[in-house]
Design an enzyme around this catalytic site. Sequence first.
Site, PDB file in Angstrom:
ATOM      1  N   GLU A 328       0.819  -1.226   0.000  1.00 46.51           N
ATOM      2  CA  GLU A 328       0.000   0.000   0.000  1.00 46.51           C
ATOM      3  C   GLU A 328       0.852   1.275   0.000  1.00 46.51           C
ATOM      4  O   GLU A 328       0.328   2.356  -0.222  1.00 46.51           O
ATOM      5  CB  GLU A 328      -0.891   0.033   1.257  1.00 46.51           C
ATOM      6  CG  GLU A 328      -2.017  -0.973   1.291  1.00 46.51           C
ATOM      7  CD  GLU A 328      -1.603  -2.309   1.891  1.00 46.51           C
ATOM      8  OE1 GLU A 328      -0.412  -2.663   1.812  1.00 46.51           O
ATOM      9  OE2 GLU A 328      -2.476  -3.013   2.437  1.00 46.51           O
ATOM     10  N   LYS A 436      -1.633  -9.752  23.690  1.00 42.98           N
ATOM     11  CA  LYS A 436      -2.352  -8.832  24.567  1.00 42.98           C
ATOM     12  C   LYS A 436      -2.545  -9.532  25.909  1.00 42.98           C
ATOM     13  O   LYS A 436      -3.461 -10.324  26.093  1.00 42.98           O
ATOM     14  CB  LYS A 436      -3.678  -8.433  23.935  1.00 42.98           C
ATOM     15  CG  LYS A 436      -3.414  -7.601  22.690  1.00 42.98           C
ATOM     16  CD  LYS A 436      -4.654  -7.119  21.999  1.00 42.98           C
ATOM     17  CE  LYS A 436      -4.255  -6.283  20.797  1.00 42.98           C
ATOM     18  NZ  LYS A 436      -4.888  -6.671  19.569  1.00 42.98           N
ATOM     19  N   TRP A 441       0.426  -4.711  26.166  1.00 43.79           N
ATOM     20  CA  TRP A 441       0.887  -5.240  24.886  1.00 43.79           C
ATOM     21  C   TRP A 441       2.319  -5.759  24.995  1.00 43.79           C
ATOM     22  O   TRP A 441       3.201  -5.076  25.517  1.00 43.79           O
ATOM     23  CB  TRP A 441       0.852  -4.146  23.807  1.00 43.79           C
ATOM     24  CG  TRP A 441      -0.527  -3.708  23.421  1.00 43.79           C
ATOM     25  CD1 TRP A 441      -1.716  -4.221  23.865  1.00 43.79           C
ATOM     26  CD2 TRP A 441      -0.859  -2.656  22.508  1.00 43.79           C
ATOM     27  NE1 TRP A 441      -2.768  -3.565  23.283  1.00 43.79           N
ATOM     28  CE2 TRP A 441      -2.279  -2.592  22.448  1.00 43.79           C
ATOM     29  CE3 TRP A 441      -0.121  -1.771  21.727  1.00 43.79           C
ATOM     30  CZ2 TRP A 441      -2.952  -1.672  21.645  1.00 43.79           C
ATOM     31  CZ3 TRP A 441      -0.783  -0.855  20.930  1.00 43.79           C
ATOM     32  CH2 TRP A 441      -2.187  -0.806  20.887  1.00 43.79           C
TER      33      TRP A 441
END
Length: 540
Positions: A328, A436, A441
Amino acid sequence: MTMMKTQLTMPVLMDRGSILAPEVEIVSKMRDRTHRYTYADLGRRARRLADALTKLGVKQGDRVATFAWNGYRHLELYYALPCMGAVLHTLNLRLSAADLEYIINHAEDTVICVDDELLPLLERLAGKIPTVKHIIVMSNSGNKSSVLGPTLDYEELLEGGSEDFSWPEIDENAAMGLCYTSGTTGHPKGVMYTQRSNHLHTISGASIDCLGLSRSDVVMAVVPMFHANAWGLPYICCMMGAKQVFPGATMDGATICQLIQDEKVTFTAGVPTIWLGVMNELQNNPGKYDLSSLKTMLCGGSAPPRAMIDWFETNLGIEFVHAWGMTETSPLGCLNHLKPKMNDWSHEQRLDVKQRAGIVAPGLEIRIVDDAGNEVPHDGVAMGRLLIRGPWIASSYYKDPAPDKFPDGWLDTGDVATIDAEGYMAIADRSKDLVKSGGEWISSVDLENAIMAVPGVAEAAVIAVNHPKWQERPLACVVAKPGATVTKEEIYDYLGKNFAKWWMPDDIVFIESVPKTSVGKFDKKVLRNQFSDFTLPTAE
Ligand code: AMP
């Protein structure tokens, strides 16, 4: 005073090499021989190809697919299609038949140009790709028979084309390239590049803060030409008139080392798996190769182990450039070059920086935000969702707008990252790979990098496993080097010196190899499935 409003299109860049460096070589390693010709030949053949494709009925905007390894004919398609206003659609030849069928039909490709040795892979789609009117076989043997129906021979086609073909006027917003992401969920998504986006990507990509390429370079793209535009290298090299070397289908350590030596390669680019292969080859055969020509090794696509960056810089005296990008982002997003003041820093401090994915390319902007969309501090520690914007960043997917991925004119990359006070971004994880644990995190990438620095470890992948108390906890899947013995204790000892206790994997398992995706990245989806019923020792 005003300036000219020139259309930012590809022909002015692509022709530069063949006009200014007509004698410079393009070398392609093929299975049976090494093919050599010059930029003058490339320019002539690209025009012949464009003329022949036009006579075949290919019009501006038509999607023409390639199904090929890295080589001179693939480069001719990279050149001719954008310059004639058609769309170069590079198909990833490692995809499943079902994904290829979906992609070709979604793109409505009208022509596919295929390496003869890859024909059997394409033949799995016989009868399933109705938009494709012509199959053009790129063959060294003249063989072009196929169950796909009547096919055309690439070389015969070129003979019918004229080298006096002139590039048409093209709008800078016209489409010129199409690449589908290797995403692991849902259907693959198409990213359509425009003349303008690729023109700007090419110019910025050559600059010193990006790839730093010039006509003096000898460039070998080991990254496949079907993976994110071969990171823009074919376009940048044609603009610069830099010698190009294509490794073809063979990308093992020995072949790559031999090519660097024989062709005096100065700059090479690929994913970490390729460089691990090269490092092993060099470690197993000390003194066998003279790689003194090499100045830069570009590494992206996934995180390179710290120990490998150090090994290449220390032993080959090259600059190891860590980079981050996505299909992208065309793909150049962030690239890692040290700032001059860092020359005075200690070896370990410099390595700390080198391990990060780098500074944003000129022309782009990045941000990191929390789940509420608030900016996260640039302290090198706080993690946030990485957003990026700029003229060569996708603003939607092809025929699939996916607005959630493009909030407020930014691309939400799906990566979780930190940015330090010097502006160096580091990928902590794909958001879906983060562990998680009780609302906090844990970066699987950081743990993997550390484990891969333990002597005797070849590869390590860390995945989240369900946990009754913490929701998720890390499990390390480790591959030992052939003949080496590594113990859990050695790995825990090493990690204990570098990480907080709550980051420690709850278990370590030894596996034969880490499964890889079609572009050579760790395929954690496969590992997660494999260990979906795994009970961690901490779970009782
Ligand atoms: P692709 O579109 O197949 O090139 O995949 C892009 C993804 O690869 C990114 O969103 C990242 O998750 C990953 N990636 C690329 N470069 C790096 C890097 N230097 N470190 C870690 N992950 C990377």
